[in-house]
Scaffold this active site. Structure first.
Site, mmCIF file in Angstrom:
data_model
loop_
_atom_site.group_PDB
_atom_site.id
_atom_site.type_symbol
_atom_site.label_atom_id
_atom_site.label_comp_id
_atom_site.label_asym_id
_atom_site.label_seq_id
_atom_site.Cartn_x
_atom_site.Cartn_y
_atom_site.Cartn_z
ATOM 1 N N ARG A 177 4.271 2.364 -2.695
ATOM 2 C CA ARG A 177 4.344 2.694 -3.766
ATOM 3 C C ARG A 177 4.585 1.434 -4.743
ATOM 4 O O ARG A 177 5.520 0.819 -4.322
ATOM 5 C CB ARG A 177 5.226 3.928 -3.926
ATOM 6 C CG ARG A 177 4.779 5.134 -3.662
ATOM 7 C CD ARG A 177 3.932 5.842 -4.554
ATOM 8 N NE ARG A 177 3.492 7.128 -3.885
ATOM 9 C CZ ARG A 177 2.302 7.436 -3.607
ATOM 10 N NH1 ARG A 177 1.902 6.376 -2.946
ATOM 11 N NH2 ARG A 177 1.944 8.638 -3.318
ATOM 12 N N ASP A 227 -2.260 -2.540 -3.820
ATOM 13 C CA ASP A 227 -3.136 -1.396 -4.096
ATOM 14 C C ASP A 227 -2.324 -0.327 -4.960
ATOM 15 O O ASP A 227 -2.716 0.466 -5.614
ATOM 16 C CB ASP A 227 -3.228 -0.414 -2.823
ATOM 17 C CG ASP A 227 -4.441 0.751 -3.135
ATOM 18 O OD1 ASP A 227 -5.324 0.381 -3.761
ATOM 19 O OD2 ASP A 227 -4.147 1.583 -2.596
ATOM 20 N N VAL A 243 0.689 -1.274 -0.187
ATOM 21 C CA VAL A 243 0.054 0.017 -0.007
ATOM 22 C C VAL A 243 0.910 1.229 0.114
ATOM 23 O O VAL A 243 0.386 2.319 0.493
ATOM 24 C CB VAL A 243 -0.963 0.104 0.995
ATOM 25 C CG1 VAL A 243 -1.974 -0.988 1.185
ATOM 26 C CG2 VAL A 243 -0.125 -0.259 2.394
ATOM 27 N N HIS A 266 -5.058 1.766 -6.556
ATOM 28 C CA HIS A 266 -4.598 2.635 -5.941
ATOM 29 C C HIS A 266 -5.890 3.495 -5.169
ATOM 30 O O HIS A 266 -5.923 4.573 -5.555
ATOM 31 C CB HIS A 266 -3.918 3.569 -6.819
ATOM 32 C CG HIS A 266 -2.785 4.402 -6.008
ATOM 33 N ND1 HIS A 266 -1.705 4.863 -6.517
ATOM 34 C CD2 HIS A 266 -2.693 4.864 -4.750
ATOM 35 C CE1 HIS A 266 -0.821 5.563 -5.431
ATOM 36 N NE2 HIS A 266 -1.691 5.535 -4.733
ATOM 37 N N GLU A 278 1.803 1.879 -13.455
ATOM 38 C CA GLU A 278 0.578 2.255 -12.930
ATOM 39 C C GLU A 278 -0.069 3.524 -13.566
ATOM 40 O O GLU A 278 0.748 4.421 -13.851
ATOM 41 C CB GLU A 278 0.670 2.505 -11.320
ATOM 42 C CG GLU A 278 -0.569 2.989 -10.809
ATOM 43 C CD GLU A 278 -0.687 3.152 -9.374
ATOM 44 O OE1 GLU A 278 -1.036 4.138 -8.922
ATOM 45 O OE2 GLU A 278 0.071 2.628 -8.667
#
Length: 312
Positions: free
Chosen positions: A222, A245, A220, A269, A250
């Site tokens: 990066r 997450d 959770v 995210h 990304e």
């Protein structure tokens, strides 16, 4: 009077602050004024952050996120950057706990079975209770995650950039130099670190290989904290599991192999995105503005734009 811009979604909650001229700006359209001293960046896409140098009066920027690595390159010389420390702790910890419970109790399998109208046979699922949690990053988010893990009767070992005494939650905080020795004892590895040159790729193939079979990697923090290719290899082989997450890259491309792995759970995210966010964010921003008016300085500065001066 200090001119300060705030996102429209929290403007009413922030309200009026004596000594501050508060203007509303979504950082999508051009700035409403040229004399803004402090900008509060909206929580989502804000293309105008690339134009900070166009504001000669600018002295400080306040993020709506805890992470700040993406923003430093846009800072003009001497302009300070503050992050939203503490604002996302609870929401991020909630999602971390939800991901851990979902992965341990195999909820994705149940969701797939429900979609197929299939009643699965009896089986024993993993529990979060008694699972050994190794937490990397013992700041505000890490401590809040720890409280929730302990409430689920999962023992937590905390690791930070340097070793230090414990607190009311953990007996001791281990230094990062102890990580390799701690990884083999982790059933659940939680990453709640910020991204920096020191932490990028911290969980590489070698360190993933130190985790025991069937361990859960829960990120959770990066995405680039973890070597994605190495994680894919471990999960593809069925040796490790993951609940993510954040990912690298990304957003995750639709053809990325992580999507198709049954032992990988992905959320897009959403750690800090909850109904608790607006009021907590507004209260934090209002407090920063009040102290800025009083002292002429922003609290919680995490970076300063390159060049002479400190932006104050």
């Amino acid at each position: 009077m200090s001119v300060i811009s705030v996102p429209p979604e929290i403007a009413d909650l922030v309200g009026e602050v004596p000594g501050a001229d508060i203007v509303t700006w979504d950082m999508q359209a051009p700035a409403p004024r040229e004399d803004i001293e402090v900008m509060v960046v909206p929580p989502w896409n804000s293309p105008r952050v690339r134009e900070l140098a166009d504001h000669p009066k600018l002295r400080g920027v306040v993020l709506s996120s805890a992470g700040y690595d993406h923003m430093v390159r846009f800072l003009p010389p001497g302009v300070t950057l503050s992050n939203a420390v503490g604002v996302h702790d609870t929401a991020t910890a909630e999602l971390a706990l939800a991901l851990a419970l979902a992965a341990q109790r195999d909820l994705p399998t149940f969701v797939r079975a429900q979609a197929d109208r299939t009643w699965l046979p009896q089986a024993v699922n993993r529990s979060l209770a008694d699972a050994r949690v190794l937490l990397l990053g013992y700041g505000g988010v890490g401590r809040t995650i720890t409280r929730r893990m302990l409430a689920c009767e999962a023992p937590v070992t905390a690791v930070a950039s340097r070793a230090r005494a414990g607190d009311d939650l953990v007996d001791v905080v281990h230094g990062i130099e102890e990580l390799d020795a701690l990884l083999p004892e982790a059933d659940v590895l939680v990453l709640a670190l910020p991204l920096s040159d020191r932490t990028r790729g911290l969980l590489d193939g070698r360190r993933l290989g130190l985790l025991p079979d069937d361990a859960l990697v829960l990120n959770v923090g990066r995405g680039p904290l973890v070597d994605t290719d190495a994680l894919v290899a471990e999960c593809s082989a069925g040796r490790l599991r993951a609940a993510l997450d954040v990912t690298d890259p990304e957003p995750l491309p639709e053809d990325h192999p992580l999507w198709s792995l049954p032992n990988v759970l992905i959320s897009p995210h959403r750690g800090g995105a909850s109904t608790a966010f607006p009021a907590r964010h507004a209260a934090y921003v209002r407090g920063l503005i009040e102290r800025y008016v009083e002292t002429g300085r922003l609290d919680n500065v995490v970076a300063v734009g390159p060049g002479e001066g400190d932006g104050q």
